[in-house]
Design a protein around this motif. Structure first.
Motif, PDB file in Angstrom:
ATOM      1  N   LEU A  18      98.442  68.754  -4.278  1.00 22.01           N
ATOM      2  CA  LEU A  18      97.816  67.613  -4.946  1.00 22.01           C
ATOM      3  C   LEU A  18      97.859  67.774  -6.462  1.00 22.01           C
ATOM      4  O   LEU A  18      98.139  66.808  -7.198  1.00 22.01           O
ATOM      5  CB  LEU A  18      96.368  67.471  -4.467  1.00 22.01           C
ATOM      6  N   LEU A  19      97.604  68.988  -6.949  1.00 24.27           N
ATOM      7  CA  LEU A  19      97.689  69.244  -8.379  1.00 24.27           C
ATOM      8  C   LEU A  19      99.116  69.069  -8.887  1.00 24.27           C
ATOM      9  O   LEU A  19      99.334  68.551  -9.998  1.00 24.27           O
ATOM     10  CB  LEU A  19      97.193  70.654  -8.687  1.00 24.27           C
ATOM     11  N   LYS A  20     100.097  69.485  -8.083  1.00 24.68           N
ATOM     12  CA  LYS A  20     101.492  69.325  -8.479  1.00 24.68           C
ATOM     13  C   LYS A  20     101.861  67.850  -8.587  1.00 24.68           C
ATOM     14  O   LYS A  20     102.540  67.432  -9.544  1.00 24.68           O
ATOM     15  CB  LYS A  20     102.403  70.019  -7.463  1.00 24.68           C
ATOM     16  N   ARG A  21     101.432  67.040  -7.634  1.00 27.30           N
ATOM     17  CA  ARG A  21     101.708  65.609  -7.700  1.00 27.30           C
ATOM     18  C   ARG A  21     101.001  64.970  -8.891  1.00 27.30           C
ATOM     19  O   ARG A  21     101.568  64.074  -9.543  1.00 27.30           O
ATOM     20  CB  ARG A  21     101.252  64.931  -6.401  1.00 27.30           C
ATOM     21  N   LEU A  22      99.793  65.420  -9.175  1.00 28.22           N
ATOM     22  CA  LEU A  22      99.080  64.897 -10.336  1.00 28.22           C
ATOM     23  C   LEU A  22      99.818  65.234 -11.619  1.00 28.22           C
ATOM     24  O   LEU A  22      99.948  64.389 -12.523  1.00 28.22           O
ATOM     25  CB  LEU A  22      97.661  65.481 -10.371  1.00 28.22           C
ATOM     26  N   GLU A  23     100.344  66.452 -11.705  1.00 27.95           N
ATOM     27  CA  GLU A  23     101.088  66.857 -12.886  1.00 27.95           C
ATOM     28  C   GLU A  23     102.348  66.016 -13.068  1.00 27.95           C
ATOM     29  O   GLU A  23     102.691  65.620 -14.185  1.00 27.95           O
ATOM     30  CB  GLU A  23     101.448  68.340 -12.777  1.00 27.95           C
ATOM     31  N   LEU A  24     103.048  65.749 -11.973  1.00 31.80           N
ATOM     32  CA  LEU A  24     104.253  64.932 -12.062  1.00 31.80           C
ATOM     33  C   LEU A  24     103.940  63.492 -12.447  1.00 31.80           C
ATOM     34  O   LEU A  24     104.676  62.865 -13.213  1.00 31.80           O
ATOM     35  CB  LEU A  24     104.998  64.960 -10.718  1.00 31.80           C
ATOM     36  N   SER A  25     102.832  62.959 -11.924  1.00 37.52           N
ATOM     37  CA  SER A  25     102.497  61.561 -12.201  1.00 37.52           C
ATOM     38  C   SER A  25     102.064  61.353 -13.647  1.00 37.52           C
ATOM     39  O   SER A  25     102.432  60.352 -14.273  1.00 37.52           O
ATOM     40  CB  SER A  25     101.390  61.087 -11.259  1.00 37.52           C
ATOM     41  N   ILE A  26     101.322  62.295 -14.210  1.00 37.55           N
ATOM     42  CA  ILE A  26     100.855  62.101 -15.583  1.00 37.55           C
ATOM     43  C   ILE A  26     101.990  62.295 -16.588  1.00 37.55           C
ATOM     44  O   ILE A  26     101.911  61.788 -17.715  1.00 37.55           O
ATOM     45  CB  ILE A  26      99.690  63.052 -15.924  1.00 37.55           C
ATOM     46  N   ASN A  27     103.051  63.016 -16.201  1.00 36.56           N
ATOM     47  CA  ASN A  27     104.184  63.215 -17.097  1.00 36.56           C
ATOM     48  C   ASN A  27     105.335  62.264 -16.821  1.00 36.56           C
ATOM     49  O   ASN A  27     106.397  62.378 -17.444  1.00 36.56           O
ATOM     50  CB  ASN A  27     104.690  64.662 -17.003  1.00 36.56           C
ATOM     51  N   HIS A  28     105.134  61.335 -15.896  1.00 38.39           N
ATOM     52  CA  HIS A  28     106.184  60.365 -15.590  1.00 38.39           C
ATOM     53  C   HIS A  28     106.303  59.352 -16.733  1.00 38.39           C
ATOM     54  O   HIS A  28     105.298  59.000 -17.362  1.00 38.39           O
ATOM     55  CB  HIS A  28     105.857  59.644 -14.274  1.00 38.39           C
ATOM     56  N   PRO A  29     107.510  58.877 -17.002  1.00 34.96           N
ATOM     57  CA  PRO A  29     107.671  57.906 -18.098  1.00 34.96           C
ATOM     58  C   PRO A  29     106.853  56.629 -17.937  1.00 34.96           C
ATOM     59  O   PRO A  29     106.486  56.003 -18.938  1.00 34.96           O
ATOM     60  CB  PRO A  29     109.175  57.594 -18.064  1.00 34.96           C
ATOM     61  N   SER A  30     106.554  56.226 -16.718  1.00 35.24           N
ATOM     62  CA  SER A  30     105.786  54.996 -16.502  1.00 35.24           C
ATOM     63  C   SER A  30     104.275  55.207 -16.592  1.00 35.24           C
ATOM     64  O   SER A  30     103.504  54.271 -16.367  1.00 35.24           O
ATOM     65  CB  SER A  30     106.129  54.404 -15.133  1.00 35.24           C
ATOM     66  N   SER A  31     103.838  56.419 -16.911  1.00 36.89           N
ATOM     67  CA  SER A  31     102.409  56.694 -17.010  1.00 36.89           C
ATOM     68  C   SER A  31     101.794  55.916 -18.176  1.00 36.89           C
ATOM     69  O   SER A  31     102.371  55.811 -19.255  1.00 36.89           O
ATOM     70  CB  SER A  31     102.171  58.193 -17.212  1.00 36.89           C
ATOM     71  N   GLN A  32     100.601  55.360 -17.949  1.00 36.79           N
ATOM     72  CA  GLN A  32      99.896  54.584 -18.967  1.00 36.79           C
ATOM     73  C   GLN A  32      98.870  55.412 -19.745  1.00 36.79           C
ATOM     74  O   GLN A  32      98.118  54.867 -20.551  1.00 36.79           O
ATOM     75  CB  GLN A  32      99.173  53.401 -18.290  1.00 36.79           C
ATOM     76  N   LEU A  33      98.844  56.711 -19.487  1.00 35.01           N
ATOM     77  CA  LEU A  33      97.863  57.565 -20.158  1.00 35.01           C
ATOM     78  C   LEU A  33      98.239  57.792 -21.616  1.00 35.01           C
ATOM     79  O   LEU A  33      99.416  57.834 -21.978  1.00 35.01           O
ATOM     80  CB  LEU A  33      97.764  58.915 -19.435  1.00 35.01           C
ATOM     81  N   ARG A  34      97.231  57.976 -22.444  1.00 33.91           N
ATOM     82  CA  ARG A  34      97.454  58.246 -23.858  1.00 33.91           C
ATOM     83  C   ARG A  34      97.959  59.683 -24.044  1.00 33.91           C
ATOM     84  O   ARG A  34      97.687  60.547 -23.211  1.00 33.91           O
ATOM     85  CB  ARG A  34      96.169  58.025 -24.646  1.00 33.91           C
ATOM     86  N   PRO A  35      98.682  59.935 -25.136  1.00 31.63           N
ATOM     87  CA  PRO A  35      99.257  61.277 -25.335  1.00 31.63           C
ATOM     88  C   PRO A  35      98.222  62.386 -25.341  1.00 31.63           C
ATOM     89  O   PRO A  35      98.475  63.471 -24.815  1.00 31.63           O
ATOM     90  CB  PRO A  35      99.955  61.159 -26.696  1.00 31.63           C
ATOM     91  N   ASN A  36      97.043  62.139 -25.954  1.00 32.83           N
ATOM     92  CA  ASN A  36      96.034  63.200 -25.997  1.00 32.83           C
ATOM     93  C   ASN A  36      95.487  63.512 -24.610  1.00 32.83           C
ATOM     94  O   ASN A  36      95.163  64.663 -24.294  1.00 32.83           O
ATOM     95  CB  ASN A  36      94.901  62.823 -26.950  1.00 32.83           C
ATOM     96  N   VAL A  37      95.397  62.480 -23.751  1.00 29.96           N
ATOM     97  CA  VAL A  37      94.952  62.714 -22.369  1.00 29.96           C
ATOM     98  C   VAL A  37      95.996  63.509 -21.604  1.00 29.96           C
ATOM     99  O   VAL A  37      95.675  64.425 -20.829  1.00 29.96           O
ATOM    100  CB  VAL A  37      94.654  61.377 -21.673  1.00 29.96           C
ATOM    101  N   VAL A  38      97.273  63.167 -21.802  1.00 28.76           N
ATOM    102  CA  VAL A  38      98.360  63.877 -21.126  1.00 28.76           C
ATOM    103  C   VAL A  38      98.373  65.348 -21.545  1.00 28.76           C
ATOM    104  O   VAL A  38      98.506  66.254 -20.706  1.00 28.76           O
ATOM    105  CB  VAL A  38      99.711  63.213 -21.441  1.00 28.76           C
ATOM    106  N   MET A  39      98.213  65.605 -22.832  1.00 28.93           N
ATOM    107  CA  MET A  39      98.201  66.985 -23.312  1.00 28.93           C
ATOM    108  C   MET A  39      97.011  67.758 -22.762  1.00 28.93           C
ATOM    109  O   MET A  39      97.126  68.933 -22.406  1.00 28.93           O
ATOM    110  CB  MET A  39      98.188  67.001 -24.840  1.00 28.93           C
ATOM    111  N   PHE A  40      95.841  67.090 -22.662  1.00 26.03           N
ATOM    112  CA  PHE A  40      94.656  67.749 -22.118  1.00 26.03           C
ATOM    113  C   PHE A  40      94.865  68.113 -20.640  1.00 26.03           C
ATOM    114  O   PHE A  40      94.584  69.243 -20.225  1.00 26.03           O
ATOM    115  CB  PHE A  40      93.443  66.846 -22.273  1.00 26.03           C
TER     116      PHE A  40
END
Length: 285
Positions: free
Chosen positions: A115-137
């Motif tokens: 589950l953590l691996k899938r979360l990591e892949l989803s937040i780093n996917h190009p279509s992710s809507q998360l802000r850069p600071n959230v992605v880095m955190f």
């Protein structure tokens, strides 16, 4: 006149009895798998079932379905004279609790890591809507969870060695422990030896956490003194050396950047608009 129900206090099983029970169950599961492999080799069907026969999980599920799932003792429990019980109310655990404990023991740790691996892949996917600071955190937190989850499970095992309650996290979540119902108890020297092992296990885990925190601080200090080194890896995949720059000056590897821009024409870090034709492959990095 109403009669109040009184539960007879059950005698809890010792650490040695529980460990011996699980060891005997594991031996039988491995024996069952080996017999199936021999059977498949005779009929030449081994190749098509390689993922199945090289994992203990299917055999554990089959074994515990016909024992724990049907309310029977396992071979190990019968051998050591213990039964699964809810010691707080001196009752046999419910079917739901038994099934939950089996599922958590078979899939709990591996399922959480996946589950953590899938979360990591989803937040780093190009279509992710998360802000850069959230992605880095999140990218800084998830690797720590990867290392802490196994340590936490080992700490729980050390607590079991010390106090003899709840063999696994799955058993603790389901509220299932073990009661001694017949047979001879092991000597006290074995229990004291396991308690000593529990102290050593917890001390080793604390040392690992302390070492990992110190190494993380060393890495942070190194990055603070050498900003150039912090950009030595692509900020998207964190694996390859960056070879391509955006007009705003941020570096990534070619494949990550082109894949990102095909989905979203923005810089992955600063979100500035970037036309794919404007990226530059830097030759002298």
């Amino acid at each position: 006149m109403e009669r109040k129900k009184k539960y007879r206090q059950l005698m809890s099983a010792t650490q040695a009895e529980i460990l011996r029970s699980h060891q005997r169950d594991d031996d039988f599961i491995k024996h069952l798998r080996d017999k199936l492999v021999d059977f498949l080799q005779i009929f030449g069907r081994q190749g098509s079932l390689v993922p199945f026969i090289h994992s203990d999980i299917p055999f554990k599920l089959i074994y515990f379905f016909f024992t724990t799932g049907m309310g029977n003792q396992t071979l190990g429990e019968e051998y050591t004279g213990i039964v699964q019980a809810n010691l707080k109310v001196s009752k046999v655990p419910s079917l739901f609790a038994r099934v939950l404990a089996v599922i958590l023991e078979c899939f709990g740790e591996k399922g959480l890591l996946k589950l953590l691996k899938r979360l990591e892949l989803s937040i780093n996917h190009p279509s992710s809507q998360l802000r850069p600071n959230v992605v880095m955190f999140l990218n800084s937190v998830i690797p720590k969870l990867y290392s802490l989850i196994p340590i936490f499970i080992v700490v729980h095992k050390g607590l079991f060695y010390l106090f003899g309650q709840y063999y696994s996290l799955g058993k603790r979540i389901a509220g299932i422990d073990y009661a001694k119902v017949y047979g001879r108890r092991p000597t006290d020297s074995i229990s004291w030896g396991l308690r000593l092992l529990g102290v050593a296990t917890i001390a080793q885990c604390i040392l690992k956490i302390w070492q990992s925190s110190n190494s993380a601080n060393d890495v942070d200090r190194y990055i603070a003194t050498d900003d150039k080194h912090s950009n030595s890896l692509c900020q998207l995949c964190l694996e390859k050396i960056p070879t391509t720059t955006t007009p705003c000056g941020h570096l990534f590897c070619w494949f990550c950047l082109t894949d990102w821009l095909n989905s979203k024409p923005q810089c992955p870090l600063c979100r500035e608009h970037v036309v794919p034709s404007r990226i530059v492959y830097v030759m002298n990095l």
